[in-house]
Design a protein around this motif. Structure first.
Motif, PDB file in Angstrom:
ATOM      1  N   PRO A  34      28.935  42.741  54.461  1.00 24.76           N
ATOM      2  CA  PRO A  34      29.607  43.389  55.589  1.00 24.76           C
ATOM      3  C   PRO A  34      30.834  42.611  56.083  1.00 24.76           C
ATOM      4  O   PRO A  34      31.844  43.209  56.467  1.00 24.76           O
ATOM      5  N   GLN A  35      30.763  41.290  56.041  1.00 22.90           N
ATOM      6  CA  GLN A  35      31.897  40.468  56.481  1.00 22.90           C
ATOM      7  C   GLN A  35      33.066  40.587  55.513  1.00 22.90           C
ATOM      8  O   GLN A  35      34.222  40.634  55.922  1.00 22.90           O
ATOM      9  N   VAL A  36      32.757  40.628  54.212  1.00 20.57           N
ATOM     10  CA  VAL A  36      33.807  40.795  53.205  1.00 20.57           C
ATOM     11  C   VAL A  36      34.465  42.157  53.373  1.00 20.57           C
ATOM     12  O   VAL A  36      35.702  42.274  53.379  1.00 20.57           O
ATOM     13  N   LEU A  37      33.659  43.193  53.542  1.00 21.07           N
ATOM     14  CA  LEU A  37      34.209  44.536  53.759  1.00 21.07           C
ATOM     15  C   LEU A  37      35.061  44.577  55.022  1.00 21.07           C
ATOM     16  O   LEU A  37      36.088  45.260  55.063  1.00 21.07           O
ATOM     17  N   SER A  38      34.672  43.828  56.027  1.00 21.82           N
ATOM     18  CA  SER A  38      35.417  43.804  57.281  1.00 21.82           C
ATOM     19  C   SER A  38      36.822  43.211  57.109  1.00 21.82           C
ATOM     20  O   SER A  38      37.794  43.769  57.625  1.00 21.82           O
ATOM     21  N   ILE A  39      36.941  42.098  56.366  1.00 20.78           N
ATOM     22  CA  ILE A  39      38.288  41.526  56.216  1.00 20.78           C
ATOM     23  C   ILE A  39      39.161  42.413  55.327  1.00 20.78           C
ATOM     24  O   ILE A  39      40.367  42.477  55.523  1.00 20.78           O
ATOM     25  N   ILE A  40      38.543  43.098  54.379  1.00 23.80           N
ATOM     26  CA  ILE A  40      39.299  44.045  53.546  1.00 23.80           C
ATOM     27  C   ILE A  40      39.769  45.223  54.403  1.00 23.80           C
ATOM     28  O   ILE A  40      40.924  45.639  54.330  1.00 23.80           O
ATOM     29  N   ASP A  41      38.883  45.739  55.244  1.00 21.31           N
ATOM     30  CA  ASP A  41      39.253  46.840  56.140  1.00 21.31           C
ATOM     31  C   ASP A  41      40.350  46.413  57.118  1.00 21.31           C
ATOM     32  O   ASP A  41      41.278  47.175  57.380  1.00 21.31           O
ATOM     33  N   GLN A  42      40.235  45.210  57.662  1.00 16.13           N
ATOM     34  CA  GLN A  42      41.256  44.712  58.586  1.00 16.13           C
ATOM     35  C   GLN A  42      42.613  44.635  57.903  1.00 16.13           C
ATOM     36  O   GLN A  42      43.639  44.980  58.500  1.00 16.13           O
ATOM     37  N   TRP A  43      42.626  44.168  56.666  1.00 21.17           N
ATOM     38  CA  TRP A  43      43.869  44.066  55.900  1.00 21.17           C
ATOM     39  C   TRP A  43      44.489  45.456  55.729  1.00 21.17           C
ATOM     40  O   TRP A  43      45.661  45.666  56.000  1.00 21.17           O
ATOM     41  N   SER A  44      43.670  46.382  55.298  1.00 22.84           N
ATOM     42  CA  SER A  44      44.129  47.749  55.064  1.00 22.84           C
ATOM     43  C   SER A  44      44.546  48.435  56.372  1.00 22.84           C
ATOM     44  O   SER A  44      45.583  49.102  56.435  1.00 22.84           O
ATOM     45  N   ASP A  45      43.757  48.260  57.423  1.00 27.33           N
ATOM     46  CA  ASP A  45      44.045  48.887  58.717  1.00 27.33           C
ATOM     47  C   ASP A  45      45.345  48.375  59.327  1.00 27.33           C
ATOM     48  O   ASP A  45      45.942  49.072  60.150  1.00 27.33           O
ATOM     49  N   SER A  46      45.784  47.182  58.917  1.00 25.23           N
ATOM     50  CA  SER A  46      47.045  46.652  59.445  1.00 25.23           C
ATOM     51  C   SER A  46      48.242  47.149  58.628  1.00 25.23           C
ATOM     52  O   SER A  46      49.363  46.693  58.824  1.00 25.23           O
ATOM     53  N   GLY A  47      47.983  48.087  57.700  1.00 23.71           N
ATOM     54  CA  GLY A  47      49.062  48.693  56.929  1.00 23.71           C
ATOM     55  C   GLY A  47      49.443  47.932  55.674  1.00 23.71           C
ATOM     56  O   GLY A  47      50.447  48.235  55.040  1.00 23.71           O
ATOM     57  N   LYS A  48      48.621  46.958  55.289  1.00 26.12           N
ATOM     58  CA  LYS A  48      48.898  46.169  54.089  1.00 26.12           C
ATOM     59  C   LYS A  48      48.123  46.738  52.907  1.00 26.12           C
ATOM     60  O   LYS A  48      47.002  47.217  53.052  1.00 26.12           O
ATOM     61  N   PHE A  49      48.722  46.639  51.723  1.00 25.83           N
ATOM     62  CA  PHE A  49      48.101  47.155  50.502  1.00 25.83           C
ATOM     63  C   PHE A  49      46.989  46.234  50.029  1.00 25.83           C
ATOM     64  O   PHE A  49      47.170  45.017  49.936  1.00 25.83           O
ATOM     65  N   ILE A  50      45.841  46.826  49.718  1.00 25.82           N
ATOM     66  CA  ILE A  50      44.748  46.108  49.054  1.00 25.82           C
ATOM     67  C   ILE A  50      43.926  47.128  48.282  1.00 25.82           C
ATOM     68  O   ILE A  50      43.696  48.243  48.725  1.00 25.82           O
ATOM     69  N   TRP A  51      43.541  46.744  47.097  1.00 29.28           N
ATOM     70  CA  TRP A  51      42.696  47.566  46.234  1.00 29.28           C
ATOM     71  C   TRP A  51      41.581  46.655  45.762  1.00 29.28           C
ATOM     72  O   TRP A  51      41.851  45.590  45.176  1.00 29.28           O
ATOM     73  N   SER A  52      40.326  47.001  46.032  1.00 35.02           N
ATOM     74  CA  SER A  52      39.233  46.080  45.706  1.00 35.02           C
ATOM     75  C   SER A  52      37.999  46.831  45.254  1.00 35.02           C
ATOM     76  O   SER A  52      37.846  48.021  45.528  1.00 35.02           O
ATOM     77  N   GLY A  53      37.139  46.103  44.572  1.00 37.10           N
ATOM     78  CA  GLY A  53      35.877  46.688  44.150  1.00 37.10           C
ATOM     79  C   GLY A  53      35.077  45.735  43.297  1.00 37.10           C
ATOM     80  O   GLY A  53      35.580  44.709  42.839  1.00 37.10           O
ATOM     81  N   PRO A  54      33.804  46.078  43.075  1.00 34.72           N
ATOM     82  CA  PRO A  54      32.928  45.230  42.268  1.00 34.72           C
ATOM     83  C   PRO A  54      33.130  45.475  40.776  1.00 34.72           C
ATOM     84  O   PRO A  54      33.623  46.527  40.373  1.00 34.72           O
ATOM     85  N   PHE A  55      32.754  44.492  39.980  1.00 39.61           N
ATOM     86  CA  PHE A  55      32.688  44.678  38.542  1.00 39.61           C
ATOM     87  C   PHE A  55      31.393  45.429  38.222  1.00 39.61           C
ATOM     88  O   PHE A  55      30.478  45.494  39.046  1.00 39.61           O
ATOM     89  N   GLY A  56      31.284  45.949  37.033  1.00 40.82           N
ATOM     90  CA  GLY A  56      30.144  46.774  36.639  1.00 40.82           C
ATOM     91  C   GLY A  56      28.796  46.090  36.718  1.00 40.82           C
ATOM     92  O   GLY A  56      27.782  46.743  36.910  1.00 40.82           O
ATOM     93  N   ASP A  57      28.769  44.765  36.594  1.00 41.09           N
ATOM     94  CA  ASP A  57      27.493  44.064  36.616  1.00 41.09           C
ATOM     95  C   ASP A  57      27.038  43.698  38.031  1.00 41.09           C
ATOM     96  O   ASP A  57      25.988  43.094  38.215  1.00 41.09           O
ATOM     97  N   ASN A  58      27.844  44.033  39.033  1.00 47.91           N
ATOM     98  CA  ASN A  58      27.553  43.770  40.445  1.00 47.91           C
ATOM     99  C   ASN A  58      27.331  42.298  40.774  1.00 47.91           C
ATOM    100  O   ASN A  58      26.685  41.975  41.764  1.00 47.91           O
TER     101      ASN A  58
END
Length: 101
Positions: A34-58
Motif C-alpha cells: 500500500p505504501q508503494v502504491l501510495s508514492i506511485i499515486d502521488q507521483w501520478s496525481d502531481s501530473g508526472k509520468f509514471i508507468w509501473s507494474g509487477p513482473f509475471g512471477d510477482n
C-alpha cells in the motif's frame, strides 16, 4: 529561462527495478504494497509520468518515470525508505533509445 522550463528541459526517463529479497516473505511484501502504491499515486496525481507494474512471477516489478536527476534521486530515496529489508532495488537512467550521453 524560468525554473519550470529548465526543469522540463532537464527531465529524462528513469527505470526503477525491484526484486523480493531472498529472505523476505510474501506477508512483508503485502505490508509494504500500500505504501508503494501510495508514492506511485502521488507521483501520478502531481501530473508526472509514471508507468509501473509487477513482473509475471510477482517477486519483482518495474517503474518507468520521467524526472530530473534530483527528482529521480528523491523518488528512489522515498521508495528505499519504504522497501528496505524487503526488496532490492536499482534505479537507472533510461537512455537506451537515445544512446549514452
Amino acid at each position: 529561462m524560468s525554473k519550470t522550463i529548465q526543469e522540463v528541459a532537464q527531465k529524462e526517463l528513469w527505470v526503477l527495478v525491484s526484486q523480493l529479497k531472498e529472505n523476505a516473505s510474501n506477508s512483508e511484501l503485502e505490508r509494504i504494497a500500500p505504501q508503494v502504491l501510495s508514492i506511485i499515486d502521488q507521483w501520478s496525481d502531481s501530473g508526472k509520468f509514471i508507468w509501473s507494474g509487477p513482473f509475471g512471477d510477482n517477486t519483482g516489478g518495474m517503474a518507468v518515470f520521467e524526472a530530473t536527476q534530483e527528482q529521480a534521486n528523491q523518488f528512489a530515496k522515498n521508495y528505499g525508505d519504504i522497501v528496505s529489508g524487503v526488496l532490492n532495488y536499482y534505479i537507472y537512467k533510461w537512455d537506451v533509445l537515445w544512446g549514452s550521453k
